[in-house]
Design an enzyme around this catalytic site. Sequence first.
Site, PDB file in Angstrom:
ATOM      1  NE  ARG A 230      -4.298  -1.427   0.244  1.00  0.00           N
ATOM      2  CZ  ARG A 230      -4.493  -2.514  -0.485  1.00  0.00           C
ATOM      3  NH1 ARG A 230      -3.546  -2.917  -1.335  1.00  0.00           N
ATOM      4  NH2 ARG A 230      -5.622  -3.211  -0.373  1.00  0.00           N
ATOM      5  CG  HIS A 278      -2.882  -0.949  -6.916  1.00  0.00           C
ATOM      6  ND1 HIS A 278      -3.291  -0.164  -5.848  1.00  0.00           N
ATOM      7  CD2 HIS A 278      -2.864  -2.214  -6.431  1.00  0.00           C
ATOM      8  CE1 HIS A 278      -3.517  -0.925  -4.792  1.00  0.00           C
ATOM      9  NE2 HIS A 278      -3.264  -2.174  -5.132  1.00  0.00           N
TER      10      HIS A 278
END
Length: 315
Positions: A230, A278
Amino acid sequence: MNDSNPNPAGAVALCCSHVEGATWESRLRAALPKASLTVWPAVAAEAECAIVWSPTQAFMDAHPRLRVIFNMGAGVDALMRLRLPTHARVVRIEDGGMAVQMADYVCHAVLRHFREFDAYADDAAAHNWRPRKPRLRADFPVGVMGLGALGLRVTETLVKFGFPVLGWSQSIKHVEGVTCLAGADAFDEFLSRTRILVCMLPLTPLTRDIVCSATLSRLLPGGYFINVARGAHVVESDLLALIQSGHLAGATLDVTREEPLPPGHPFWTCPQIVLTPHIAGQTVIDEAIAQIASKINAGFGDPRLSGLVDPERGY
C-alpha cells in the site's frame, strides 16, 4: 443463514464498485444459485452475509444483521476503517490468483535492478554498446516485509533465483532457504542485512509510514525498494530524498499514497523510480468467486473459518 446447513441459501448483499462489477455479479449468481443476491444500492436488510469491494458506510448501516463479510480482494485496510455491524466477521481472499502474480512482479523488479537492465535500455536508446561487470547475488540480499500467503510465495520464488532472502513478520515463520526474523526487536537487524527491500505488509496503524527515512537509511548502501503493498506504508518525501542523495539506488512502486498518481508528482520525473498502476497482484475473478462460494455453501459458523481477519491486528 443456517450454519449447520451444508448448502445454505438466503439473502446475500453485494456491494461492488469494481470496474468489472457486472462480471462479478453474473458469476456470483451462477456460483450461488440458491442464494438471493441483492446488489447495492438495493437493500437486503435481512442479509447475514455480504460480498464487498470498496463498500461504503451507508451500505454497512443498511445491513445491520450481517454476520460475515467477504472482502473481494486481499487488502482489507479500507474495509476495517468502516463501522461494521456488531457481530460481523470479515473474511479476506487468501490468494485469488494473486500470489503467482506477486512473485512474477517482485522477481522481475529484483532482476531488473540486479542485472542493470534499465541502464542497458538507456545505453541502447543512445546507441551505446557497453557491457557491465557482472554483480554477485551474495551482495544483493533481498528482505521481504510481510510473510502472509503472498509474501511466502514471493520469498520461496526468490530463493529459486539464488538470492540470499530474509523475511520479517510480526510472528516467526519458517520458510526453507529464508532467514526469518520476527517482531520489533529484530527489525533493525533485518534492515541492516537487506539491500533490496520488498514491502508486502498489510496496512494497519502500526505499519502506516513504516517505510521512512529511519527505516530506509538502515539498508545496506545502494539499497533498492520495491512496494507491492500500500502507498500509505511509505513516507514519499523520505524515499525521494534518499534516492536523490544516492543512499538508495532507486525504487519500483506499484502503489502510491494517492492513486492515480497526480500528474505533477515528483515520482513521475525521477529516473530511478519505476512506476506501475497497482497491477502487481490483481484478483482473478473466477478463483476469488470459487473461494467465496465454497465458504458460503459450506456454512460459515465455524470459528476456524479460513481467511478470517483479526480486528485487533487489522489483517
